[in-house]
Design a protein around this motif. Structure first.
Motif, PDB file in Angstrom:
ATOM      1  N   GLU A  73       1.749   5.169   9.720  1.00  0.00           N
ATOM      2  CA  GLU A  73       1.672   4.141   8.680  1.00  0.00           C
ATOM      3  C   GLU A  73       2.845   4.253   7.721  1.00  0.00           C
ATOM      4  O   GLU A  73       3.407   3.250   7.292  1.00  0.00           O
ATOM      5  N   LYS A  74       3.227   5.476   7.392  1.00  0.00           N
ATOM      6  CA  LYS A  74       4.388   5.677   6.515  1.00  0.00           C
ATOM      7  C   LYS A  74       5.651   5.128   7.189  1.00  0.00           C
ATOM      8  O   LYS A  74       6.494   4.506   6.544  1.00  0.00           O
ATOM      9  N   GLY A  75       5.779   5.343   8.483  1.00  0.00           N
ATOM     10  CA  GLY A  75       6.925   4.823   9.235  1.00  0.00           C
ATOM     11  C   GLY A  75       6.929   3.304   9.275  1.00  0.00           C
ATOM     12  O   GLY A  75       7.985   2.673   9.170  1.00  0.00           O
ATOM     13  N   ARG A  76       5.748   2.703   9.428  1.00  0.00           N
ATOM     14  CA  ARG A  76       5.642   1.232   9.418  1.00  0.00           C
ATOM     15  C   ARG A  76       6.107   0.666   8.080  1.00  0.00           C
ATOM     16  O   ARG A  76       6.860  -0.298   8.027  1.00  0.00           O
ATOM     17  N   LYS A  77       5.648   1.291   7.007  1.00  0.00           N
ATOM     18  CA  LYS A  77       6.046   0.830   5.676  1.00  0.00           C
ATOM     19  C   LYS A  77       7.559   0.956   5.509  1.00  0.00           C
ATOM     20  O   LYS A  77       8.220   0.036   5.021  1.00  0.00           O
ATOM     21  N   ASP A  78       8.113   2.078   5.933  1.00  0.00           N
ATOM     22  CA  ASP A  78       9.557   2.289   5.821  1.00  0.00           C
ATOM     23  C   ASP A  78      10.321   1.268   6.658  1.00  0.00           C
ATOM     24  O   ASP A  78      11.342   0.739   6.218  1.00  0.00           O
ATOM     25  N   PHE A  79       9.817   0.976   7.856  1.00  0.00           N
ATOM     26  CA  PHE A  79      10.460  -0.029   8.709  1.00  0.00           C
ATOM     27  C   PHE A  79      10.505  -1.375   7.996  1.00  0.00           C
ATOM     28  O   PHE A  79      11.554  -2.011   7.923  1.00  0.00           O
ATOM     29  N   TYR A  80       9.358  -1.823   7.476  1.00  0.00           N
ATOM     30  CA  TYR A  80       9.321  -3.123   6.795  1.00  0.00           C
ATOM     31  C   TYR A  80      10.216  -3.129   5.560  1.00  0.00           C
ATOM     32  O   TYR A  80      10.878  -4.124   5.282  1.00  0.00           O
ATOM     33  N   ASP A  81      10.245  -2.008   4.842  1.00  0.00           N
ATOM     34  CA  ASP A  81      11.146  -1.916   3.688  1.00  0.00           C
ATOM     35  C   ASP A  81      12.599  -2.057   4.124  1.00  0.00           C
ATOM     36  O   ASP A  81      13.372  -2.796   3.516  1.00  0.00           O
ATOM     37  N   LYS A  82      12.968  -1.356   5.189  1.00  0.00           N
ATOM     38  CA  LYS A  82      14.358  -1.367   5.669  1.00  0.00           C
ATOM     39  C   LYS A  82      14.766  -2.735   6.229  1.00  0.00           C
ATOM     40  O   LYS A  82      15.858  -3.215   5.959  1.00  0.00           O
ATOM     41  N   ILE A  83      13.919  -3.338   7.025  1.00  0.00           N
ATOM     42  CA  ILE A  83      14.316  -4.593   7.675  1.00  0.00           C
ATOM     43  C   ILE A  83      14.360  -5.749   6.665  1.00  0.00           C
ATOM     44  O   ILE A  83      15.135  -6.687   6.830  1.00  0.00           O
ATOM     45  N   ASN A  84      13.576  -5.651   5.608  1.00  0.00           N
ATOM     46  CA  ASN A  84      13.553  -6.707   4.595  1.00  0.00           C
ATOM     47  C   ASN A  84      14.524  -6.454   3.443  1.00  0.00           C
ATOM     48  O   ASN A  84      14.673  -7.291   2.568  1.00  0.00           O
ATOM     49  N   CYS A  85      15.183  -5.307   3.447  1.00  0.00           N
ATOM     50  CA  CYS A  85      16.105  -4.951   2.373  1.00  0.00           C
ATOM     51  C   CYS A  85      17.540  -4.979   2.906  1.00  0.00           C
ATOM     52  O   CYS A  85      17.899  -4.162   3.757  1.00  0.00           O
ATOM     53  N   PHE A  86      18.313  -5.915   2.424  1.00  0.00           N
ATOM     54  CA  PHE A  86      19.716  -5.998   2.835  1.00  0.00           C
ATOM     55  C   PHE A  86      20.507  -6.745   1.771  1.00  0.00           C
ATOM     56  O   PHE A  86      19.952  -7.468   0.957  1.00  0.00           O
ATOM     57  N   THR A  87      21.800  -6.544   1.816  1.00  0.00           N
ATOM     58  CA  THR A  87      22.711  -7.200   0.871  1.00  0.00           C
ATOM     59  C   THR A  87      23.540  -8.228   1.627  1.00  0.00           C
ATOM     60  O   THR A  87      23.618  -8.172   2.864  1.00  0.00           O
ATOM     61  N   PRO A  88      24.194  -9.138   0.900  1.00  0.00           N
ATOM     62  CA  PRO A  88      25.088 -10.085   1.583  1.00  0.00           C
ATOM     63  C   PRO A  88      26.172  -9.361   2.401  1.00  0.00           C
ATOM     64  O   PRO A  88      26.507  -9.792   3.498  1.00  0.00           O
ATOM     65  N   GLU A  89      26.670  -8.247   1.863  1.00  0.00           N
ATOM     66  CA  GLU A  89      27.713  -7.500   2.574  1.00  0.00           C
ATOM     67  C   GLU A  89      27.201  -6.931   3.894  1.00  0.00           C
ATOM     68  O   GLU A  89      27.930  -6.893   4.884  1.00  0.00           O
ATOM     69  N   MET A  90      25.959  -6.499   3.911  1.00  0.00           N
ATOM     70  CA  MET A  90      25.385  -5.977   5.156  1.00  0.00           C
ATOM     71  C   MET A  90      25.297  -7.070   6.205  1.00  0.00           C
ATOM     72  O   MET A  90      25.575  -6.846   7.385  1.00  0.00           O
TER      73      MET A  90
END
Length: 179
Positions: A73-90
């Protein structure tokens, strides 16, 4: 970050052994250089230490046992955080853009909208730069690149712009049909 995101994305689809994770990432990203054992297994070990991934031993008859990894569950949360978090430069980086498209179905609507906005802005900036570049070199025989490359780049940017517009329309249609 892209390798971590790709590994977690594979585990979001179900438990897998290391070779299967690597093989699937190479297939999805169409890039054999994106991951290797020296990048995969240390990340899996770190994920396990952080409680994002669990590891079990799978016995195989006539072959060495192998480890199977599953996301927590912790990994799922981290995945969703990572995939939904990005900058224009990324999102200017094709691999980061491709990762989000590969797992588009796992993005929320707000993230999809932001993703399209960032990528469209990047396309507009590149098209503007391309136009300025073509005007600055004029008819000189000392072009910074060939006219073929100019037309290829221009065409690719136009096609990507059309694709994003079509995807935005699909998203709007789905939203209006779900109301």
């Amino acid at each position: 970050m892209e390798i971590e995101l790709l590994i977690l994305a594979q585990l979001m689809q179900g438990p897998k052994h290391g070779y299967e994770i690597k093989k699937n990432i190479v297939f999805v990203m169409n890039n054999k250089k994106i991951i290797n054992n020296n990048s995969l297994y240390p990340k899996l070990r770190r994920f396990e230490e952080q409680g994002m991934v669990s590891k079990t031993m799978e016995e195989q008859e006539g072959r060495p046992n192998r480890h199977v990894y599953a996301i927590t569950e912790k990994g799922r949360k981290d995945f969703y955080d990572k995939i939904n978090c990005f900058t224009p430069e990324m999102i200017e980086v094709d691999d980061e853009w491709s990762i989000r498209l590969a797992y588009y179905n796992l993005l929320n609507e707000q993230t999809r909208t932001r993703l399209f906005e960032y990528r469209m802005q990047m396309i507009q900036d590149r098209m503007s730069r391309l136009e300025k570049l073509s005007l600055s070199v004029g008819d000189s025989k000392y072009l910074m690149y060939s006219p073929e490359l100019y037309f290829y780049t221009q065409n690719m940017l136009e096609k990507e712009k059309e694709l994003i517009s079509a995807m935005e329309e699909q998203m709007k249609d789905r939203l209006s049909n779900s109301d």
